[in-house]
Every structure is written in C-alpha cells, then in structure tokens.
Design a protein around this motif. Structure first.
Motif, PDB file in Angstrom:
ATOM      1  N   GLN A  95      -0.150  15.446  -1.883  1.00 30.16           N
ATOM      2  CA  GLN A  95       1.155  15.936  -1.448  1.00 30.16           C
ATOM      3  C   GLN A  95       1.207  17.459  -1.457  1.00 30.16           C
ATOM      4  OE1 GLN A  95       3.464  13.731  -0.336  1.00 30.16           O
ATOM      5  NE2 GLN A  95       1.926  12.161  -0.732  1.00 30.16           N
ATOM      6  N   VAL A 119       9.825  15.173  -1.739  1.00 34.98           N
ATOM      7  CA  VAL A 119       9.211  16.314  -2.405  1.00 34.98           C
ATOM      8  C   VAL A 119      10.207  17.452  -2.616  1.00 34.98           C
ATOM      9  CG1 VAL A 119       8.400  17.556  -0.350  1.00 34.98           C
ATOM     10  CG2 VAL A 119       7.027  17.606  -2.454  1.00 34.98           C
ATOM     11  N   ARG A 127       7.883  21.152   3.812  1.00 35.55           N
ATOM     12  CA  ARG A 127       7.080  21.039   2.595  1.00 35.55           C
ATOM     13  C   ARG A 127       6.877  22.407   1.957  1.00 35.55           C
ATOM     14  NH1 ARG A 127       4.106  16.715   0.646  1.00 35.55           N
ATOM     15  NH2 ARG A 127       4.895  15.608   2.465  1.00 35.55           N
ATOM     16  N   CYS A 182       5.544  11.121  -6.476  1.00 37.34           N
ATOM     17  CA  CYS A 182       5.160  11.462  -5.100  1.00 37.34           C
ATOM     18  C   CYS A 182       3.754  10.979  -4.766  1.00 37.34           C
ATOM     19  CB  CYS A 182       5.249  12.973  -4.889  1.00 37.34           C
ATOM     20  SG  CYS A 182       6.913  13.652  -5.049  1.00 37.34           S
ATOM     21  N   ASP A 230       9.767  11.677   3.468  1.00 39.86           N
ATOM     22  CA  ASP A 230       9.810  12.984   4.114  1.00 39.86           C
ATOM     23  C   ASP A 230      10.699  13.982   3.377  1.00 39.86           C
ATOM     24  OD1 ASP A 230      12.107  11.613   4.719  1.00 39.86           O
ATOM     25  OD2 ASP A 230      11.766  11.541   6.874  1.00 39.86           O
TER      26      ASP A 230
END
Length: 750
Positions: free
Chosen positions: A357, A346, A371, A325, A343
């Motif tokens: 990140q 993660v 996220r 990432c 997008d």
C-alpha cells in the motif's frame, strides 16, 4: 490533420441550456444535481477537510485559499456542450460526437480565464490522468468549439469561476503561488478527496436540494465521523505504554527521536527479540507529535504479518481508530463505512498494513495523487524492510524520494539490514527532500540507532546466544525423535514451501500422535490464519507448552514472538536463516540445552531463492553462530558478490528485475507535473508475483476470505463464480460440492 479536424468538427456553437439546467451528477429515478450545487458541495467538503481532517504538517505544505478554490472549481469543465450533451444527462444536447473529457475543458477554461498554469493543471488532473494534448491544442486554436462551446460558453464558465473564487475567499487577480510537482500532486489529491466526499451526498429530484451545501455536508459528516488527525502524547514512556522497562537499545531509540527537530530517516537496527517494534512505535509517536504529523502507517511485508500486528498497534494507540490495509482485510467495526472502501481506506490517520500500500506512492496508477495526500501527513514505520526483493526495492526507492519531498519522517526497522540498502533508502529520501545529503557507509554493528547528525553509534545488546549448526537429513520424524530424546522439548520446523510444511505436519501427526504439533503457513483464510498465529504464539511464546513442534513456512520468521529450543530449517539466504535463528532461545526459560539449528538442503530451495544465494549461504554457514554478534558481519558477507559465474548470473537477474519495475514506477519529484501524470492507466505491480485471486470460501453457513495465486485454482472456473455483493472484486466459492479443497487444519489443498 487540422483540416480533417475542422471538417469533422465544424464551428457550430451549440445552443446553451438555461443556467439552472447545467447538471453535474445524475442517479436513479431522475435524481440529479446542478453543477453549481456540486461546486458548493465540494467547497463545503474541502472546508471540513481543511478544518478537521488535515494535520498541521500537510497544511504547511498547502495553501487554504488555493485549495478551497481548486476544490470548488474542479468540475468547471462540465460547463461545456461536450459534457452537457452526454446522453446520461437530464437535458442532452443533440448531435455531438467524440466528446472531450470535462477535466480537459476545465484546464482550458482556467488557462483562458488567466489563472496561473498550476491551477489549471490541478483542475485538469482531478480524475488522475494526463491531458490529451491534441484535444487541448484544438480547443486553444478554436477548432473544437462544438466541444467546449466557444466564447459564449467560456464566458459562462468564467462567471462560475468568479462565483467559486468569491465563495472560497480567493482573489483570482492575486492568487497564491503553487510551485513544484510535489505540491501540485498533493493539491490534486486533496481536491480528489473533497470531490469524493461531495459525491457521496444524496441527489435531488429538482437538481437543487432544499438544504444548503454546508448543511448537507455537516449531516454527512455526522453520519460518517471520519477520524481527525492523531494528536498523541509527545512524551511517551515504555513503562506507561507497554508496562515494561526499556532495554538500552529501546531507550536510545526514544531518546534519538526526542532530539530530532526535523523530519528524517531514522534507522532502528537491532537483533531479533530486542524490542524493535515497541521502540519504533514510541519513536513514531514522538516524531508525530514533535513534527505536527497527523497519523502513522505501520508497513509490514505480508498481509499475515499485518493481521498479526493489528492487535499490538491498537493496544499502543489506545482508543484511536486503526485501519487494516491490504487486499481482503476485515476492517475493525469502529471505522465509518466510507473508510472501509479500498480506495479511501488509506486516508484513515492510523493504519497498519502491507508495504504494498505504501509502495503505490512510487507507482503509476489513476488515483496516485489521493494516495500521496494520505501519506503526506503520516509518520511511516518500515518493519522487516530486508524482506523486499529487488523489484520491490525499486518501488521503495522511488517512494522514499516522494516521502522526502513531503518531509515525512520514516523509521526503518530490521535485524539484517545491509549497508547498501541503508544508504540507498537514506539517499533517496534526501534527494526527494532536495538537500542532497548522503549517508556514508557505516561499519557493521550489532545494533544501531542512526539518523542525520544524531547518534549512529552502535548500541550494546544485553543478550548473547550461541547457536550450534549442523546439516541434517530430510527425515523429519527421525530428526524430531532424536531432538526430543536429547532434551530439546520445543522444536520448530521451517520449510520453504507450503507443500513441504504440510507433508511434514502430516508425517509427524501420524508418527507421533501424543506430541502437540501445530501447522502455520500463508495459505489459510483470514480468520483461520489469525487463529493459527495466535495458537503458535500462545503455545511457543514466553510461556506456553513444555513440549511440542511447530511446522511452518517463512511466516514464522516475521513478527511472531516465539521461542524454541531447536530448529530444523530448509536452507535459505543467510539473513533469513539469521531471522529464523532469532526464534531459538529468544526468551530466558530456565536451564536448557544449547541452541541448535539443523539445516536441510532440498533442491526446492534453489527454485525459491535462486542458485547463488543458496550456494553462498552454505559456503558461509559456520559450525557455530553467536547471536547477536555475528548478525551484521554475516549479513554483509551474504550479499557481497564473490566473482563467480553463479553470482554474475544472479546479479544479471536482479538487474533485470529492477528494470522490469521501471515500467510501473512513477517519475521522481523533480519531474514536471504533466510528465508525472502521464501513464496513470498503467497497472503497476509492486511485487513481481503472479496475479492473486480474492475468494470467499463458503460451506454450510461458514465463510471466510482468502487470496490465492491463480496457478492454485486450476480446478476452479473463477470467471464464472458469483461476486460478493459488498466486495465485487471477490468471488464466492461454495465448498459444499468440492470436498478436499480447503481444510481448517491444513489450509488450501487445491
């Protein structure tokens, strides 16, 4: 203002289309989906997410019935003239202007249907931005019936709401309670995940596919086998995992994790070369199993260190898929295409990447909730956390509060952690968790394993190295000749800028052609950087060449297991000098001369690190340093203000840096959900650096990725470069007509 709005939007309720023509998605060649189909598609996606992709820890923070219902009903606002009248739809309604976003109509619809406000908030937030309060007031006051449709359209929406509730097994008259901003953020993120999965399904020429939503979603999941939660062995050992006998510190770390019955912050403090990486990995594995987490995120300071760590993480995890990432990362081939996207990447249970990140959890951005949902189920390892500056620490403090709110265990690794930063991270996590526990200031220690109520005592190290310190000249060739003549056969030269490192490399190659000399810095393409890192480790690791020189920038002080007899370094803050010293006499390699550090003091060091840290480091620098005994004391002394005018100016700049970060930070977990959601369009910068430009360098069939500061591209018209077809944010730079810009040996030379 109300009268003006009424004149612009007269109470003319648009005619409703037949139910079967309500659309939700459109595509090329007349392909589309009905709203009802998209609702059942999203419900089917949510069932897969809940049953197969969520760890028990995240399920415990959520409610299945509430989640399935919110996922199914998320696009209820598309049942409105404002959306159905869009010209992109198959059956547009004529004469509409100033359309209201469907997420806002969805919030209004659920509130009017009598659902508790948190449900309406989640549905209204599934696109990641706050409501337009003026438009919501207009709908509530009946001034926007041409947009939301009035009672007839609301009745249709309520029929769809009841349909979604029935399919989801949800009782709208007795809904589960949704309370607290963290739970709402998590729910909004999970709904967004289901929406994105459902939106990946193919459209149909009639708007209604032949197969059911369950069949379509099952087929998609078979083609995109997203990895489920990581379920590791709860009792790992160093012998079985890494084939090594643990040092006392490593065993203490693992024993501490085995005694932790609740999530917390676990501090892993030990000298360089003591095995923090392996200790943190097994501690994370133990906590993941004990606390029913579903994955891990290994956070490192830079993309280069993340790239270097990928192989070690994959070895630790065995056959578990691992996602890399950071911007421009080349993904392992064993991940499905859906997780290659920046997008959604993660969401992979096990990741290694940059700390950036993770810091986005504490930042304002459109898909923040997604996220949050990704990190709520992961054990987090923060490695080399001392490398964060004040700007990054501001975001890190907020991120720690949110991780605490989700009860995410965090392992903090550092050889040079100050008491102030330790307390700041611990207190932020527990403030987010709501228990308000605070960590007392601990005395400096050589090494420490610490958590709430568990240990905190220093752990002895079995290694001791005395490093002699002297000041040197800027004549690197003369210094290397003298060191080699004295018997220092493996030498590292560390420069604070790439330009100085490249210049020294060129001088040494020209003056000493028979000597192996390797260059390493952060301005290589992805594959070249990995190759250079590997060459450095192979040449100067535990085994390797008997004689040679490595010329590098600060990259050598992080995550590279290398061992030198002596080092020449530009001056830097004391904790960074200590990190560099950890690469001297790191491994036993028979009899050799005493360890030696030669410190140069170029003016550029003050430009890189500022005046006071450099002056203070030089004042503190003794003639000898004993590793690891002197690390903690010198680190604390380095960042203790000394009352000088230089220090006051540095503190002022640091305060301004922290304040600058406030503009992009999100609100804490105690804020209201609507307030937290506001400002999602802001572009948060978790690092206080200039913009980077993602390039693909191409020449004679060769191509590779690189990210460069914009100032280095003065000779390149970046805006007019072609975009990569698979990664539109990257620009393709053909080097055929631009010789001298890039060299596999020297890196970017522009």
């Amino acid at each position: 203002m109300r009268e003006d709005h009424a004149r612009r939007h007269p109470k003319s309720v648009p005619k409703m289309n037949p139910p079967e023509t309500l659309w939700a998605k459109t595509g090329r060649d007349g392909m589309w989906l009905t709203l009802e189909t998209h609702m059942t598609d999203t419900l089917a996606a949510a069932r897969i997410i809940w049953d197969r992709l969520l760890p028990d820890h995240v399920r415990a923070l959520s409610d299945e019935r509430a989640y399935l219902f919110c996922a199914a009903v998320h696009d209820i606002g598309k049942c409105s003239p404002a959306f159905q009248g869009l010209p992109s739809g198959p059956t547009p309604i004529k004469g509409l202007a100033d359309p209201i976003h469907h997420s806002l109509v969805g919030r209004y619809a659920l509130e009017r249907a009598g659902l508790p406000e948190p449900y309406a908030q989640v549905v209204g937030a599934h696109h990641g931005f706050a409501p337009d309060w003026a438009q919501l007031d207009d709908m509530t006051d009946g001034l926007a019936e041409d947009m939301e449709g009035g009672p007839a359209w609301q009745a249709r929406r309520e029929r769809l709401i009841r349909m979604c509730a029935r399919h989801a097994g949800f009782d709208p008259d007795n809904p589960p309670k949704l309370a607290g901003t963290p739970r709402l953020v998590l729910m909004a993120g999970l709904v967004a995940m289901a929406d994105w999965m459902a939106s990946s399904l193919p459209l149909a020429p009639t708007g209604t596919p032949v197969e059911s939503s369950e069949q379509r979603m099952a087929r998609w999941f078979k083609d995109n086998p997203l990895p489920g939660p990581w379920t590791p062995d709860p009792n790992p050992t160093f012998e079985d995992t890494f084939g090594i006998r643990p040092r006392p510190f490593q065993q203490a770390m693992l024993d501490t994790a085995r005694r932790m019955d609740e999530p917390d912050v676990l501090f892993c403090e030990a000298p360089m070369g003591e095995g923090k990486t392996e200790a943190a990995m097994l501690a994370a594995q133990t906590l993941t199993a004990r606390l029913h987490m579903g994955g891990v995120y290994y956070a490192l300071p830079t993309a280069a260190t993340a790239d270097a760590m990928l192989g070690r993480v994959r070895h630790w995890l065995g056959g578990e898929p691992v996602r890399l990432c950071h911007a421009g990362a080349v993904q392992p081939e064993d991940l499905p295409d859906w997780l290659h996207r920046p997008d959604t990447g993660v969401l992979t249970p096990c990741c290694v990447g940059t700390i950036d990140q993770l810091l986005m959890v504490g930042a304002r951005h459109r898909q923040a909730a997604l996220r949050h949902a990704a990190f709520a189920g992961k054990t987090v390892i923060l490695d080399e956390v001392h490398a964060c500056d004040e700007h990054m620490r501001s975001y890190l403090t907020e991120t720690m509060a949110w991780l605490g709110a989700y009860h995410v265990p965090v392992i903090v690794c550092s050889a040079t952690l100050t008491g102030t930063l330790r307390k700041r991270l611990y207190d932020a996590w527990h403030e987010g968790a709501g228990d308000r526990k605070t960590l007392p200031m601990l005395e400096p220690a050589v090494s420490r394993v610490a958590s709430t109520g568990v240990d905190g005592r220093p752990v002895k190290s079995g290694r001791h190295t005395t490093v002699a310190i002297r000041h040197g000249s800027d004549d690197v060739t003369a210094e290397i000749r003298a060191l080699m003549a004295d018997g220092h056969r493996r030498v590292c030269v560390v420069r604070d800028t790439v330009a100085r490192a490249v210049a020294d490399y060129m001088r040494l190659k020209a003056a000493m052609p028979g000597l192996p000399v390797i260059l390493d810095h952060g301005r290589y393409t992805v594959h070249d950087r990995a190759r250079h890192d590997m060459t450095v480790v192979e040449s100067f690791g535990r085994d390797g060449v008997a004689e040679g020189v490595c010329v590098a920038t600060q990259v050598v002080e992080q995550s590279l297991d290398v061992d030198f007899d002596a080092m020449i370094t530009d001056v830097a803050p004391m904790d960074l000098l200590l990190q560099r010293m950890g690469r001297i006499h790191r491994h036993p390699r028979g009899r050799r001369l005493d360890a030696l550090l030669i410190v140069d003091t170029p003016h550029v060091a003050r430009l890189v690190y500022d005046d006071w840290p450099i002056r203070h480091a030089l004042d503190l620098l003794p003639r000898h340093i004993i590793l690891p005994d002197d690390i903690a004391g010198l680190t604390e002394a380095m960042w203790t203000p000394d009352g000088t005018s230089e220090c006051a100016e540095w503190l002022r700049k640091r305060t301004m840096m922290g304040r600058k970060a406030l503009a992009g930070r999100c609100l804490p977990p105690t804020a209201g959900f609507d307030d937290w959601l506001a400002g999602r369009h802001d572009r948060a910068r978790v690092r206080d650096i200039e913009d980077g430009v993602n390039l693909i360098l191409a020449h004679d069939g060769w191509h590779d990725d690189i990210t460069l500061p914009a100032r280095l591209l003065k000779t390149v018209d970046v805006d007019n470069l072609p975009a990569d077809q698979h990664r539109p944010w990257m620009r393709v730079l053909d080097l055929t007509d631009r010789p001298g810009l890039y060299s596999h040996e020297l890196g970017w030379m522009g």
